[in-house]
Design a protein around this motif. Structure first.
Motif, PDB file in Angstrom:
ATOM      1  N   SER A   1       0.837  -1.202   0.000  1.00  0.00           N
ATOM      2  CA  SER A   1       0.000   0.000   0.000  1.00  0.00           C
ATOM      3  C   SER A   1       0.869   1.248   0.000  1.00  0.00           C
ATOM      4  CB  SER A   1      -0.916   0.020   1.233  1.00  0.00           C
ATOM      5  OG  SER A   1      -0.142   0.123   2.424  1.00  0.00           O
ATOM      6  N   VAL A   2       0.310   2.344  -0.523  1.00  0.00           N
ATOM      7  CA  VAL A   2       0.984   3.644  -0.553  1.00  0.00           C
ATOM      8  C   VAL A   2       0.031   4.685   0.011  1.00  0.00           C
ATOM      9  CG1 VAL A   2       2.049   5.437  -1.964  1.00  0.00           C
ATOM     10  CG2 VAL A   2       2.338   3.021  -2.585  1.00  0.00           C
ATOM     11  N   SER A   3       0.452   5.356   1.083  1.00  0.00           N
ATOM     12  CA  SER A   3      -0.372   6.393   1.708  1.00  0.00           C
ATOM     13  C   SER A   3       0.363   7.730   1.614  1.00  0.00           C
ATOM     14  CB  SER A   3      -0.644   6.046   3.174  1.00  0.00           C
ATOM     15  OG  SER A   3      -1.291   7.127   3.830  1.00  0.00           O
ATOM     16  N   ILE A   4      -0.267   8.702   0.939  1.00  0.00           N
ATOM     17  CA  ILE A   4       0.304  10.051   0.816  1.00  0.00           C
ATOM     18  C   ILE A   4      -0.664  11.040   1.450  1.00  0.00           C
ATOM     19  CG2 ILE A   4       1.168  11.809  -0.773  1.00  0.00           C
ATOM     20  CD1 ILE A   4       1.601   9.585  -2.834  1.00  0.00           C
ATOM     21  N   GLU A   5      -0.245  11.622   2.557  1.00  0.00           N
ATOM     22  CA  GLU A   5      -1.099  12.567   3.283  1.00  0.00           C
ATOM     23  C   GLU A   5      -0.523  13.975   3.183  1.00  0.00           C
ATOM     24  OE1 GLU A   5      -1.649  11.190   7.247  1.00  0.00           O
ATOM     25  OE2 GLU A   5      -1.938   9.100   6.652  1.00  0.00           O
TER      26      GLU A   5
ATOM     27  N   LYS B   1      -3.519  14.998  -8.369  1.00  0.00           N
ATOM     28  CA  LYS B   1      -2.440  14.973  -9.365  1.00  0.00           C
ATOM     29  C   LYS B   1      -1.142  14.463  -8.736  1.00  0.00           C
ATOM     30  CE  LYS B   1      -0.597  18.875 -10.286  1.00  0.00           C
ATOM     31  NZ  LYS B   1      -0.407  20.265 -10.760  1.00  0.00           N
ATOM     32  N   PHE B   2      -0.819  14.957  -7.533  1.00  0.00           N
ATOM     33  CA  PHE B   2       0.411  14.539  -6.865  1.00  0.00           C
ATOM     34  C   PHE B   2       0.379  13.045  -6.524  1.00  0.00           C
ATOM     35  CE2 PHE B   2       0.660  19.137  -5.265  1.00  0.00           C
ATOM     36  CZ  PHE B   2       1.462  19.513  -6.334  1.00  0.00           C
ATOM     37  N   ARG B   3      -0.763  12.577  -6.049  1.00  0.00           N
ATOM     38  CA  ARG B   3      -0.874  11.158  -5.687  1.00  0.00           C
ATOM     39  C   ARG B   3      -0.774  10.260  -6.930  1.00  0.00           C
ATOM     40  NH1 ARG B   3      -5.733  11.950  -1.231  1.00  0.00           N
ATOM     41  NH2 ARG B   3      -4.361  12.220   0.599  1.00  0.00           N
ATOM     42  N   LYS B   4      -1.401  10.687  -8.007  1.00  0.00           N
ATOM     43  CA  LYS B   4      -1.388   9.884  -9.229  1.00  0.00           C
ATOM     44  C   LYS B   4       0.015   9.816  -9.831  1.00  0.00           C
ATOM     45  CE  LYS B   4      -3.694   9.403 -13.710  1.00  0.00           C
ATOM     46  NZ  LYS B   4      -4.702   9.974 -14.654  1.00  0.00           N
ATOM     47  N   ALA B   5       0.779  10.892  -9.693  1.00  0.00           N
ATOM     48  CA  ALA B   5       2.109  10.958 -10.302  1.00  0.00           C
ATOM     49  C   ALA B   5       3.194  10.305  -9.450  1.00  0.00           C
ATOM     50  CB  ALA B   5       2.477  12.423 -10.562  1.00  0.00           C
ATOM     51  N   PHE B   6       2.842   9.846  -8.246  1.00  0.00           N
ATOM     52  CA  PHE B   6       3.846   9.242  -7.368  1.00  0.00           C
ATOM     53  C   PHE B   6       4.506   8.070  -8.076  1.00  0.00           C
ATOM     54  CE2 PHE B   6       5.220   6.900  -3.456  1.00  0.00           C
ATOM     55  CZ  PHE B   6       6.034   7.905  -2.950  1.00  0.00           C
ATOM     56  N   LEU B   7       5.822   7.982  -7.985  1.00  0.00           N
ATOM     57  CA  LEU B   7       6.597   7.052  -8.803  1.00  0.00           C
ATOM     58  C   LEU B   7       6.458   5.588  -8.409  1.00  0.00           C
ATOM     59  CD1 LEU B   7       9.905   9.111  -9.205  1.00  0.00           C
ATOM     60  CD2 LEU B   7       7.994   8.912 -10.808  1.00  0.00           C
TER      61      LEU B   7
ATOM     62  N   ALA C   1      11.312   8.608  -5.166  1.00  0.00           N
ATOM     63  CA  ALA C   1       9.885   8.951  -5.268  1.00  0.00           C
ATOM     64  C   ALA C   1       9.528  10.062  -4.295  1.00  0.00           C
ATOM     65  CB  ALA C   1       9.034   7.712  -5.003  1.00  0.00           C
ATOM     66  N   LYS C   2      10.064  10.000  -3.082  1.00  0.00           N
ATOM     67  CA  LYS C   2       9.795  11.055  -2.092  1.00  0.00           C
ATOM     68  C   LYS C   2      10.365  12.394  -2.551  1.00  0.00           C
ATOM     69  CE  LYS C   2      11.595   8.634   1.281  1.00  0.00           C
ATOM     70  NZ  LYS C   2      12.104   8.289   2.637  1.00  0.00           N
ATOM     71  N   ALA C   3      11.583  12.367  -3.083  1.00  0.00           N
ATOM     72  CA  ALA C   3      12.216  13.602  -3.558  1.00  0.00           C
ATOM     73  C   ALA C   3      11.434  14.211  -4.721  1.00  0.00           C
ATOM     74  CB  ALA C   3      13.661  13.323  -3.975  1.00  0.00           C
ATOM     75  N   ALA C   4      10.964  13.360  -5.629  1.00  0.00           N
ATOM     76  CA  ALA C   4      10.196  13.847  -6.781  1.00  0.00           C
ATOM     77  C   ALA C   4       8.864  14.450  -6.346  1.00  0.00           C
ATOM     78  CB  ALA C   4       9.965  12.705  -7.773  1.00  0.00           C
ATOM     79  N   LEU C   5       8.220  13.841  -5.347  1.00  0.00           N
ATOM     80  CA  LEU C   5       6.953  14.368  -4.842  1.00  0.00           C
ATOM     81  C   LEU C   5       7.154  15.744  -4.217  1.00  0.00           C
ATOM     82  CD1 LEU C   5       3.973  14.150  -4.048  1.00  0.00           C
ATOM     83  CD2 LEU C   5       4.684  12.856  -2.019  1.00  0.00           C
TER      84      LEU C   5
END
Length: 300
Positions: free
Chosen positions: A119-123, A141-147, A162-166
């Motif tokens: 799972s991937v959780s972006i808050e 958009k940010f969640r969809k583009a996560f690597l 992925a964290k750096a790109a976000l």
């Protein structure tokens, strides 16, 4: 005198030959040492063998005794386990197979099952969470583009990338002071699954403020301000700021230009735009006068 000169030449040539021979011998010895094969073989799947050989050092000489062998195996097991963890293998088995029938002993590696992202959780926190269609669209958009996507192999480097790109995507538009509040990768070794979680604080929306110019001596500030395409009060955009810097770097007046904004939350309503310049050296122009009998006075 001729005989003495011949002797000197002969001695000199002999000295050169001896020196050259010594160099060749030394290089041969160094080559033999460097090319000496390892005393232990590495047995591992091709998918990880090349990777491991880049990062671990196999012994060049046989183990002196059992204690030396044990110490080496303890160290190499830790190294290999740590290296394979970065590739998503958290349960490898590393064993030393004793020498048989004159063959070298070998280190055998079973990497185990690769860990996959469960799972991937972006808050998000900060101004980006305020109600509004634009903010909701940005978050999606940010969640969809996560690597990293669910079901993919977990690798530490890809997680960091992925964290750096976000964060770069968040701070590029409006949220100049965005930051990572926390991040973690929870790995279940038995199930070979990883749960990823990251929390981003966008901070407030930033707006362009006044230019703060340093390093300007011979030119008027209008030379700088005329090249900017934003006004005080416009919403911050990194691409616009970069275009301003490129425009300044493109004129011959300056040898070095750096442009950035102050990312202090207290100044977000009018963030100063810092322009640091180094003026190009003054070009000297020489003038001269001459006279020609055919053409009269001339300038040079």
């Amino acid at each position: 005198m001729i005989r003495n000169s011949v002797h000197c030449v002969v001695f000199f040539m002999l000295a050169v030959l001896i020196s050259y021979s010594s160099i060749i011998q030394a290089e041969s010895i160094i080559s033999i040492v460097m090319d000496k094969p390892a005393a232990v073989k590495l047995r591992a799947p091709d998918s990880i063998k090349k990777f491991l050989k880049k990062h671990i050092e196999l012994p060049k000489a046989p183990f002196k005794d059992e204690m030396t062998q044990r110490a080496y195996m303890h160290r190499i097991q830790k190294e290999i386990t740590g290296l394979l963890a970065t590739r998503g293998y958290f349960t490898p088995t590393v064993t030393l197979d004793e020498m048989k029938d004159g063959e070298k002993p070998s280190i055998t590696i079973d990497q185990g099952t690769v860990t996959r992202v469960q799972s991937v959780s972006i808050e998000f926190q900060g101004a980006i969470t305020q109600p509004g269609k634009v903010n909701e669209s940005d978050i999606k958009k940010f969640r969809k583009a996560f690597l990293i996507k669910e079901g993919k192999k977990f690798r530490s480097q890809k997680w960091d990338d992925a964290k750096a790109a976000l964060l770069e995507a968040v701070t590029r538009m409006k949220y100049a002071a965005g930051r990572i509040v926390s991040s973690e990768a929870l790995v279940d070794k038995e199930k070979a699954q990883a749960d990823l979680r990251i929390v981003i604080d966008s901070g407030p929306v930033f707006y362009f403020g006044e230019l703060q110019i340093s390093g300007l001596e011979r030119y008027d500030t209008e030379l700088i301000s005329n090249l900017k395409t934003f006004r005080k009060g416009d919403v911050y955009n990194e691409d616009i700021l970069l275009a301003f810097q490129v425009a300044l770097q493109g004129i011959p007046h300056f040898s070095n230009v750096t442009v950035n904004i102050a990312t202090d939350d207290a100044q977000h309503l009018a963030a100063p735009v810092n322009v640091v310049l180094s003026e190009s050296k003054t070009q000297r122009i020489a003038f001269g006068l001459g006279y020609s009998s055919n053409n009269g006075p001339r300038g040079e």
